[in-house]
Motif scaffolding. Structure first.
Motif, PDB file in Angstrom:
ATOM      1  N   GLU A   1       0.955  -1.211  -0.039  1.00 28.34           N
ATOM      2  CA  GLU A   1       0.046  -0.024   0.050  1.00 28.34           C
ATOM      3  C   GLU A   1       0.879   1.371   0.027  1.00 28.34           C
ATOM      4  O   GLU A   1       0.625   2.134  -0.824  1.00 28.34           O
ATOM      5  CB  GLU A   1      -0.908   0.001   1.275  1.00 28.34           C
ATOM      6  N   PHE A   2       1.830   1.082   0.935  1.00 34.40           N
ATOM      7  CA  PHE A   2       2.971   2.336   0.804  1.00 34.40           C
ATOM      8  C   PHE A   2       3.309   2.259  -0.370  1.00 34.40           C
ATOM      9  O   PHE A   2       3.440   3.600  -1.049  1.00 34.40           O
ATOM     10  CB  PHE A   2       3.875   2.352   1.887  1.00 34.40           C
ATOM     11  N   MET A   3       3.911   1.560  -0.919  1.00 36.04           N
ATOM     12  CA  MET A   3       4.616   1.513  -2.431  1.00 36.04           C
ATOM     13  C   MET A   3       3.599   2.099  -3.222  1.00 36.04           C
ATOM     14  O   MET A   3       3.809   3.040  -4.207  1.00 36.04           O
ATOM     15  CB  MET A   3       5.327   0.230  -2.817  1.00 36.04           C
TER      16      MET A   3
ATOM     17  N   LYS B   1       5.885   5.671   8.922  1.00 35.35           N
ATOM     18  CA  LYS B   1       4.637   6.380   9.537  1.00 35.35           C
ATOM     19  C   LYS B   1       3.562   6.342   8.718  1.00 35.35           C
ATOM     20  O   LYS B   1       2.520   6.925   8.805  1.00 35.35           O
ATOM     21  CB  LYS B   1       4.785   7.721   9.903  1.00 35.35           C
ATOM     22  N   SER B   2       3.598   5.267   7.513  1.00 38.29           N
ATOM     23  CA  SER B   2       2.449   5.620   6.438  1.00 38.29           C
ATOM     24  C   SER B   2       1.224   5.020   6.956  1.00 38.29           C
ATOM     25  O   SER B   2       0.172   5.329   6.583  1.00 38.29           O
ATOM     26  CB  SER B   2       2.796   4.784   5.204  1.00 38.29           C
ATOM     27  N   GLN B   3       1.161   4.003   8.047  1.00 35.13           N
ATOM     28  CA  GLN B   3       0.095   3.556   8.716  1.00 35.13           C
ATOM     29  C   GLN B   3      -0.618   4.544   9.419  1.00 35.13           C
ATOM     30  O   GLN B   3      -2.089   4.536   9.771  1.00 35.13           O
ATOM     31  CB  GLN B   3       0.295   2.291   9.434  1.00 35.13           C
ATOM     32  N   ASP B   4      -0.015   5.788   9.673  1.00 33.94           N
ATOM     33  CA  ASP B   4      -0.793   6.835  10.498  1.00 33.94           C
ATOM     34  C   ASP B   4      -1.525   7.605   9.694  1.00 33.94           C
ATOM     35  O   ASP B   4      -2.607   8.309  10.200  1.00 33.94           O
ATOM     36  CB  ASP B   4       0.326   7.510  11.254  1.00 33.94           C
ATOM     37  N   ILE B   5      -1.813   7.323   8.505  1.00 31.94           N
ATOM     38  CA  ILE B   5      -2.260   8.473   7.330  1.00 31.94           C
ATOM     39  C   ILE B   5      -3.619   8.021   7.524  1.00 31.94           C
ATOM     40  O   ILE B   5      -4.082   6.741   7.449  1.00 31.94           O
ATOM     41  CB  ILE B   5      -1.661   8.549   5.804  1.00 31.94           C
TER      42      ILE B   5
ATOM     43  N   SER C   1      -6.286   8.828   5.277  1.00 35.24           N
ATOM     44  CA  SER C   1      -7.034   8.598   3.921  1.00 35.24           C
ATOM     45  C   SER C   1      -5.949   8.602   2.731  1.00 35.24           C
ATOM     46  O   SER C   1      -5.086   9.358   2.787  1.00 35.24           O
ATOM     47  CB  SER C   1      -7.965   9.719   3.609  1.00 35.24           C
ATOM     48  N   PRO C   2      -5.803   7.551   1.877  1.00 37.22           N
ATOM     49  CA  PRO C   2      -4.959   7.583   0.809  1.00 37.22           C
ATOM     50  C   PRO C   2      -4.971   8.897   0.012  1.00 37.22           C
ATOM     51  O   PRO C   2      -4.002   9.298  -0.596  1.00 37.22           O
ATOM     52  CB  PRO C   2      -5.456   6.451  -0.008  1.00 37.22           C
ATOM     53  N   ASP C   3      -6.090   9.662   0.060  1.00 34.26           N
ATOM     54  CA  ASP C   3      -6.187  10.907  -0.796  1.00 34.26           C
ATOM     55  C   ASP C   3      -5.137  12.085   0.000  1.00 34.26           C
ATOM     56  O   ASP C   3      -4.841  13.142  -0.656  1.00 34.26           O
ATOM     57  CB  ASP C   3      -7.360  11.338  -0.717  1.00 34.26           C
ATOM     58  N   ASP C   4      -4.814  11.648   1.255  1.00 34.89           N
ATOM     59  CA  ASP C   4      -4.051  12.782   1.885  1.00 34.89           C
ATOM     60  C   ASP C   4      -2.527  12.514   1.694  1.00 34.89           C
ATOM     61  O   ASP C   4      -1.686  13.308   2.426  1.00 34.89           O
ATOM     62  CB  ASP C   4      -4.643  12.879   3.335  1.00 34.89           C
TER      63      ASP C   4
ATOM     64  N   ARG D   1      -0.056  15.193  -0.016  1.00 32.82           N
ATOM     65  CA  ARG D   1      -0.042  16.398   0.832  1.00 32.82           C
ATOM     66  C   ARG D   1       0.896  16.352   2.107  1.00 32.82           C
ATOM     67  O   ARG D   1       1.737  16.760   2.317  1.00 32.82           O
ATOM     68  CB  ARG D   1      -1.490  16.904   0.957  1.00 32.82           C
ATOM     69  N   TRP D   2       0.604  15.147   2.768  1.00 35.61           N
ATOM     70  CA  TRP D   2       1.575  14.582   3.835  1.00 35.61           C
ATOM     71  C   TRP D   2       2.717  14.585   3.423  1.00 35.61           C
ATOM     72  O   TRP D   2       3.851  14.865   4.188  1.00 35.61           O
ATOM     73  CB  TRP D   2       0.654  13.374   4.606  1.00 35.61           C
ATOM     74  N   ALA D   3       3.246  13.572   2.286  1.00 34.12           N
ATOM     75  CA  ALA D   3       4.256  13.453   1.971  1.00 34.12           C
ATOM     76  C   ALA D   3       4.901  14.415   1.584  1.00 34.12           C
ATOM     77  O   ALA D   3       6.406  14.654   1.979  1.00 34.12           O
ATOM     78  CB  ALA D   3       4.417  12.438   0.687  1.00 34.12           C
ATOM     79  N   PHE D   4       4.646  15.505   0.872  1.00 30.52           N
ATOM     80  CA  PHE D   4       5.418  16.809   0.656  1.00 30.52           C
ATOM     81  C   PHE D   4       5.522  17.446   1.772  1.00 30.52           C
ATOM     82  O   PHE D   4       6.529  18.149   1.935  1.00 30.52           O
ATOM     83  CB  PHE D   4       4.697  17.501  -0.566  1.00 30.52           C
ATOM     84  N   GLY D   5       4.765  17.563   2.788  1.00 29.77           N
ATOM     85  CA  GLY D   5       4.990  18.200   3.978  1.00 29.77           C
ATOM     86  C   GLY D   5       6.150  17.588   4.881  1.00 29.77           C
ATOM     87  O   GLY D   5       7.112  18.361   4.985  1.00 29.77           O
TER      88      GLY D   5
END
Length: 115
Positions: A11-13, A51-55, A57-60, A63-67
């Motif tokens: 899912e992360f990939m 920390k990808s399991q903390d996200i 929604s996949p839609d976010d 934005r989260w990764a760029f932050g």
């Protein structure tokens, strides 16, 4: 890896790969060299994976990764500025020519300088 960890990794990939190239360009625009961008991106990938399991929604994810990339690049720049060393003439005296000549005997030094 357990089956659950494989699913989380897949899912992360699936979320990371589509935005990785744009994120790399973004990081490269923030740091001075390509080598610095590689170092920052390596740290960003580790944080995102961890920390990808903390996200929520996949839609976010994008934005989260760029932050995360932005804050990691700024932290990198701050650490580079903190580690910079500047030495003035007081610390690097040069009275008789280039520093390489300072440890030579007087006669040899004069021969090399007056050549």
């Amino acid at each position: 890896m357990t089956p659950c960890e494989y699913d989380r990794h897949d899912e992360f990939m699936h979320l990371n790969l589509p935005c990785e190239e744009a994120m790399r360009g973004f990081v490269r625009s923030l740091v001075p060299t390509m080598e610095d961008a590689r170092e920052v991106m390596q740290n960003v990938a580790a944080v995102l994976c961890r920390k990808s399991q903390d996200i929520s929604s996949p839609d976010d994810f994008r934005r989260w990764a760029f932050g995360v990339a932005r804050f990691d690049a700024l932290d990198f720049l701050r650490s580079v500025r903190r580690d910079r060393r500047v030495f003035g003439a007081k610390f690097l005296p040069c009275k008789t020519g280039p520093p390489i000549f300072q440890n030579l005997s007087g006669t040899l030094q004069e021969l090399l300088i007056n050549r």
